[in-house]
Motif scaffolding. Structure first.
Motif, PDB file in Angstrom:
ATOM      1  N   ARG A  75       6.279-108.043  66.197  1.00  0.00           N
ATOM      2  CA  ARG A  75       7.510-108.583  65.623  1.00  0.00           C
ATOM      3  C   ARG A  75       8.434-109.102  66.722  1.00  0.00           C
ATOM      4  NH1 ARG A  75      10.710-104.289  63.880  1.00  0.00           N
ATOM      5  NH2 ARG A  75      11.939-104.654  65.717  1.00  0.00           N
ATOM      6  N   ARG A  77       7.555-110.131  69.684  1.00  0.00           N
ATOM      7  CA  ARG A  77       6.951-111.345  70.248  1.00  0.00           C
ATOM      8  C   ARG A  77       7.222-112.539  69.331  1.00  0.00           C
ATOM      9  NH1 ARG A  77       1.798-109.640  70.910  1.00  0.00           N
ATOM     10  NH2 ARG A  77       1.097-110.644  69.016  1.00  0.00           N
ATOM     11  N   PHE A  78       7.076-112.337  68.013  1.00  0.00           N
ATOM     12  CA  PHE A  78       7.313-113.402  67.039  1.00  0.00           C
ATOM     13  C   PHE A  78       8.772-113.853  67.070  1.00  0.00           C
ATOM     14  CE2 PHE A  78       8.184-115.009  62.750  1.00  0.00           C
ATOM     15  CZ  PHE A  78       7.150-115.912  62.595  1.00  0.00           C
ATOM     16  N   GLU A  79       9.701-112.916  67.191  1.00  0.00           N
ATOM     17  CA  GLU A  79      11.125-113.251  67.216  1.00  0.00           C
ATOM     18  C   GLU A  79      11.487-114.130  68.407  1.00  0.00           C
ATOM     19  OE1 GLU A  79      12.871-109.375  67.173  1.00  0.00           O
ATOM     20  OE2 GLU A  79      12.825-109.236  64.984  1.00  0.00           O
ATOM     21  N   MET A  81       9.534-116.458  69.702  1.00  0.00           N
ATOM     22  CA  MET A  81       8.797-117.726  69.669  1.00  0.00           C
ATOM     23  C   MET A  81       9.711-118.872  69.239  1.00  0.00           C
ATOM     24  SD  MET A  81       5.248-116.791  67.769  1.00  0.00           S
ATOM     25  CE  MET A  81       4.036-115.713  68.482  1.00  0.00           C
ATOM     26  N   GLN A  85       6.021-122.570  67.539  1.00  0.00           N
ATOM     27  CA  GLN A  85       5.094-121.477  67.788  1.00  0.00           C
ATOM     28  C   GLN A  85       4.989-120.557  66.572  1.00  0.00           C
ATOM     29  OE1 GLN A  85       7.124-120.127  71.341  1.00  0.00           O
ATOM     30  NE2 GLN A  85       5.335-120.617  72.607  1.00  0.00           N
ATOM     31  N   ARG A  86       6.108-120.344  65.888  1.00  0.00           N
ATOM     32  CA  ARG A  86       6.087-119.500  64.688  1.00  0.00           C
ATOM     33  C   ARG A  86       5.238-120.137  63.595  1.00  0.00           C
ATOM     34  NH1 ARG A  86      12.113-116.938  63.737  1.00  0.00           N
ATOM     35  NH2 ARG A  86      12.289-116.023  65.803  1.00  0.00           N
ATOM     36  N   ALA A  89       1.697-119.593  64.531  1.00  0.00           N
ATOM     37  CA  ALA A  89       1.310-118.197  64.355  1.00  0.00           C
ATOM     38  C   ALA A  89       1.100-117.872  62.877  1.00  0.00           C
ATOM     39  CB  ALA A  89       2.373-117.276  64.956  1.00  0.00           C
ATOM     40  N   ARG A  90       1.978-118.368  62.023  1.00  0.00           N
ATOM     41  CA  ARG A  90       1.828-118.123  60.583  1.00  0.00           C
ATOM     42  C   ARG A  90       0.521-118.712  60.061  1.00  0.00           C
ATOM     43  NH1 ARG A  90       7.535-119.632  60.407  1.00  0.00           N
ATOM     44  NH2 ARG A  90       8.745-117.750  60.041  1.00  0.00           N
TER      45      ARG A  90
END
Length: 138
Positions: A75, A77-79, A81, A85-86, A89-90
């Protein structure tokens, strides 16, 4: 949300201690400060989102401490991005959800070799499709 709740705890007298208390040691006001943001999100959410929130909570309870730590790190790491990039990733996560471990490893390796243009082409060819909600446990 949690930061606000922790600020409330420190403002209500727990800042002097080196460790925050267990749940049972919190005052009713401190517990309310922690619960209120979740209650507001729940009340504002449409039914499909509520279902998803409930499923996430149930999955969290079933995780080991190590799995929870991995989830937290993911989470964070995702925040951090970028929006692009998000999106990537999704899309990758949605695609990998349907794959076995060997297929996931192959896709990760292929993704690492792709140019930015190839990645965009892959994203167009593999749009994000939300999985159907899992049936509720009785």
């Amino acid at each position: 949300m949690l930061g606000l709740a922790l600020l409330t705890l420190t403002a209500t007298g727990w800042a002097q201690t080196s460790a925050l208390p267990n749940w049972d040691q919190l005052t009713p006001q401190q517990r309310e400060a922690l619960i209120a943001p979740v209650r507001d999100r729940w009340n504002d959410a449409p039914p499909p989102q509520r279902e998803r929130m409930l499923q996430h909570g149930q999955r969290w309870q079933e995780m080991t401490p190590e799995q929870r730590d991995l989830a937290r790190r993911g989470r964070h790491r995702f925040e951090n991005m970028s929006p692009e990039q998000r999106e990537q990733a999704r899309a990758l996560f949605a695609q990998m959800r349907t794959m076995n471990p060997a297929q996931r490893d192959e896709l990760r390796a292929r993704w690492a070799r792709m140019t930015p243009d190839q990645r965009q082409d892959w994203l167009k060819a593999n749009p994000i499709v939300e999985p159907p909600a899992a049936p509720r446990k009785p």
